[in-house]
Each structure stands twice: as structure tokens, then as C-alpha cells.
Design an enzyme around this catalytic site. Sequence first.
Site, mmCIF file in Angstrom:
data_model
loop_
_atom_site.group_PDB
_atom_site.id
_atom_site.type_symbol
_atom_site.label_atom_id
_atom_site.label_comp_id
_atom_site.label_asym_id
_atom_site.label_seq_id
_atom_site.Cartn_x
_atom_site.Cartn_y
_atom_site.Cartn_z
ATOM 1 N N TYR A 90 0.816 -1.218 0.000
ATOM 2 C CA TYR A 90 0.000 0.000 0.000
ATOM 3 C C TYR A 90 0.855 1.275 0.000
ATOM 4 O O TYR A 90 0.326 2.369 0.103
ATOM 5 C CB TYR A 90 -0.940 0.012 1.201
ATOM 6 C CG TYR A 90 -1.973 -1.083 1.151
ATOM 7 C CD1 TYR A 90 -3.074 -0.995 0.286
ATOM 8 C CD2 TYR A 90 -1.859 -2.224 1.926
ATOM 9 C CE1 TYR A 90 -4.013 -2.005 0.217
ATOM 10 C CE2 TYR A 90 -2.807 -3.239 1.858
ATOM 11 C CZ TYR A 90 -3.879 -3.122 1.008
ATOM 12 O OH TYR A 90 -4.817 -4.123 0.943
ATOM 13 N N TYR A 463 -11.396 -0.304 0.798
ATOM 14 C CA TYR A 463 -11.314 0.145 2.193
ATOM 15 C C TYR A 463 -9.936 0.713 2.518
ATOM 16 O O TYR A 463 -9.753 1.393 3.513
ATOM 17 C CB TYR A 463 -11.668 -1.005 3.139
ATOM 18 C CG TYR A 463 -10.510 -1.905 3.518
ATOM 19 C CD1 TYR A 463 -9.992 -1.882 4.815
ATOM 20 C CD2 TYR A 463 -9.934 -2.779 2.609
ATOM 21 C CE1 TYR A 463 -8.938 -2.704 5.179
ATOM 22 C CE2 TYR A 463 -8.898 -3.602 2.960
ATOM 23 C CZ TYR A 463 -8.390 -3.565 4.250
ATOM 24 O OH TYR A 463 -7.345 -4.382 4.609
ATOM 25 N N ARG A 464 -8.958 0.428 1.694
ATOM 26 C CA ARG A 464 -7.622 1.033 1.770
ATOM 27 C C ARG A 464 -6.990 0.849 0.402
ATOM 28 O O ARG A 464 -7.409 -0.009 -0.378
ATOM 29 C CB ARG A 464 -6.769 0.403 2.880
ATOM 30 C CG ARG A 464 -6.403 -1.042 2.626
ATOM 31 C CD ARG A 464 -6.006 -1.789 3.883
ATOM 32 N NE ARG A 464 -4.689 -1.456 4.386
ATOM 33 C CZ ARG A 464 -3.998 -2.259 5.213
ATOM 34 N NH1 ARG A 464 -4.512 -3.406 5.615
ATOM 35 N NH2 ARG A 464 -2.808 -1.917 5.649
#
Length: 518
Positions: A90, A463-464
Site C-alpha cells: 500500500y 477500504y484502503r
Amino acid sequence: MVSKRAQGPDPARIRQARAAFQAALGADNVFFGEEDAAAYNDKFAVDDTLHHPSGAIAPGSAQEVQAALRIASEVGIPLWPISRGKNLGYGGSAPVLAGSVILDLSRMKKIEYDEENGTVLLEPGVGFYDLYDFLKARGMKHWLSTPGNSWGSVVGNALDRGVGYTPYGENTSKICGMEVALADGSLVRTGMGALEGSPTWQLYRYGFGPAWDQLFVQSNFGVVTKMGLWLMPEPESLMGMDVEFDNPEDLGPLIDTLAPLRREGLLQQSPTIGNWLRAAAVLTTRSEWTDQPGALSDEVISAIRTKYRVGWWGVSLRLYGREEVNKAAYPILEKAMNDLKPLSMRPAQWKRGEPLENSGWTGTPISFPMQNANWHGGRGGHIGFSPVLPQSGTAAMAQFKRTYDRYREYGMDYQASFAFGERHLINVNAVLLDKDDPEMMGRVDPFLRQLVADAKAQGYGEYRTHLDYMDLVASTYDFNDNALLKLNERVKNALDPAGVIAPGKSGIWPGAKGGTCA
């Protein structure tokens, strides 16, 4: 990829800030050499030319964080806070905005433990291994819920809504009370912590008036310097099973069977249904099976599954608590799985006093899932794509087929899982990379953008997400002309108009003066 609305600070400001940081934090905790800055780059980046920081600073206390924020505000440079920088897939430790200075909080490692009530008050540098060792030294009366990469920070994981596998798996839902440094250097405590000396700071989430804990989750409104977290009491026993299913079509019935058991509370954990590659990628590498480009053929997939005896889908189910209760619940779970005619089902059991490491899913830190980064060889890595779905077998099967087709279209090997919440599913897809393969890397960005578009067409949002896609994903939350993003930016401009803290995080940019640290 990243927003071009803001530019990083100029070199003169960086030099001015560096001198001020050295005076406030000590020269040994200020890192602006070329190698220092490179150490904070995103190791799994799709485009290595983006997101380079100017340097890093490592405060050792909340007071030093406050001092760093005041300096950044005065000089006009953005800081990118990280806890331990292990948010791999991420963005790791890199900032959205190139030129930002990393605010590395990994030196802050204090733990306060309330054994009677099962809570901890943690600084952001405390990793899952740190907390596990701390609790083990005190008799392991409480368990933590660890993610697949336990190198990371407990605080950082909860702040990015990371998940583990025990009944306390949704870590962000166990947050209770924070200490936060704001952009102007002021310090605030949320909930009952707003009362000086309150004994209920980690016991009651809300306090009086608006509850702010979740407003500091996935946001750039402040720098969390302490976080309260509820821990799971050590159970008397654990019972369960590891179940493998033979066909891709088994996913839907499996979800429809587990969902009501999760909602009624018989199954309290957060189980994850993973596909065959999620298991195999930590056991072997692609080159052992084929040298053909493009997505793996069904024949190769079958050969790998046969050798390692893994199903197309697999899930580990566990019951936690009193032994008598688990013994009553186990036959219900066993029958539900047998009714689905699984490929295999292996029972698992643990009792208090036995070694935790032998049974799995006991809150023991792990890092072996990160081996999947070596699937292609070369400089490996992965990028996550993780939309939220209803807890519906029909919806999950449609999402699987749609996404699997895209993986094959773009020549990628499909690794995915469906993780249960209480009422939702998160479809966590890993795009496995070989950064030494330019042709593959050229496909990654259009592939991920297509996945986001496909999900949005179904009303699903992530969600991310990775740094590269924060603006894109924020734009998909588009009700009433992106009213939520506008609200977030109004709060940002009220608390941090110059954009000192993490500009661009979650798509939230400062706008009061036309740019970052203007």
C-alpha cells in the site's frame, strides 16, 4: 498516477528545516543523506520515480513530535508520519507527495498494560512482535490479533484498518482513546483521556461530545502518539478445522454457509477464504512450473495444487472460549462444512497451557505470507486491491469471476481472498510483481485502474489503497458530488490549512492557500 495539485518543498526550505530538526531532536535522529532518503522509498512501487522523500526525522517522544510539527509549520514543509513503515503493498514508508519529510515514529516504543481490564496504551513504534514478547513475558493472559505481516506497528495497523484472524481481528474497532499531536504542535487526548488523570481512558470509547478516535483513522488530521487498544482475554480452549474446497464455484456456497454463523455469533473470528495461490506462493516459485508469459494455465494450476494438496479455496475456522461451549459449537460448524462436501477437512485443537505456536491463529506474530513477493523472482513485490462487498455468495462469485477474468486479460496470476467482517466481506486481491520485468510492470497501473472502475460499477469501494490510487479511490466515493471528500477537506483546512501533515493521504489535500505548505 499521483495528484499533481501540489508540489513538494523547495531545497532552501529543506535545508532550513534540517538545521532546526537537528537542534530539536539531535543530529543522530535527522536523516537527509541520499541513502537515508532512499531507505524510505516504497520497495514495491510500480513507478520508482514517484514518492521519494527528502529525508526523515525520528522523534523519541510526543514532545519531540510536537516540536517537529512546529518546525514544519514555521518553515513550510510537509511531514509524512509512519509508525514502522511496513504497510507493504500500500506504499510502505513512502509519502504521497514527493519531497515530504518522513516523520518516523519507530523509536517510540512504550507499552502500558492494564492486566485486569485487558487493555494496552501503545506508542506507534510498538510492533506485533514487541507486544507479543511483552505479553508472553507476563504470562500471556491476553492475545493480540496479528495480520499476515507482523513486522508492522500495532498502532499503524489499527490506523489503516488492518485485520487479523482472531475474534478481535478488526483491530480498528478495538481502539479506545488516543493522544494526538495536531499540526500547530498542540496535543489532545480523545474520549475519557480529555479528563486529566482519568482511569477510564482505555475503558470507554466516547467520552463527552463528538468521538474523535475514528476521525484520526486513515486521515491526515493529526499524528497519533499514543493509542489505547482492547486485547482478547486468553481463551480456555480453541477448536476448529482447516477446510479445502476443490472448485472455484465452491466459493459462493461457502460464503452463504459461513455468513449466518458469523452474524449470529457462533463463529466469532474473522475467517479468510483464500485461493490456491495464496497458499502455494509461500511454498514455491513460478519458475519451477513454467516459463510461459501471461496468466497461469489451468494445467499448471492443477499440477501445483496436486503437489501441495491445496484446494482451489481454503479456509481456517476457529472457535475460541470456554471448552464446554466450544465442544457444543464444534459439531454445528463441522456439519455445516461437511454438507458442502469439501475436498479435505483437518481438525485443529488447542488448550490453555499448550504452546501457542503449534496451533495457528492464536495471535502469534507471523511473517511467512510475505514470501509471496518472491513468486516471480527478481525484485518482487505486490500491490493490494481490496473492495468491500456484501456478505453474499452470489455477490462474491460475481466479483471473483469478474476479477479473475481481468487478471487473465492482463496476464496476471490470480491471488485473492475474501475476508469476513461481521456483516461485510473484503475481497483482498494481491497483484504479484516482478520489478525486473518492464513489460509486466507496464501492465500493472492500467490493470489496477480497471479493477477500481469495475468495482465502482457495482457500487463497491476499496477500504484502503496504495499511494498511487488514493485520489482515484477517494473520487469513487461520489455521493452528492463527492460530499464526503469535501467534508474531509474542510476539516483538513480547519486543523492543518498549510498541509503540514501527510498531504494527499486518503485523497485529502489542503486547499486554504492554494497548495501544500504555501
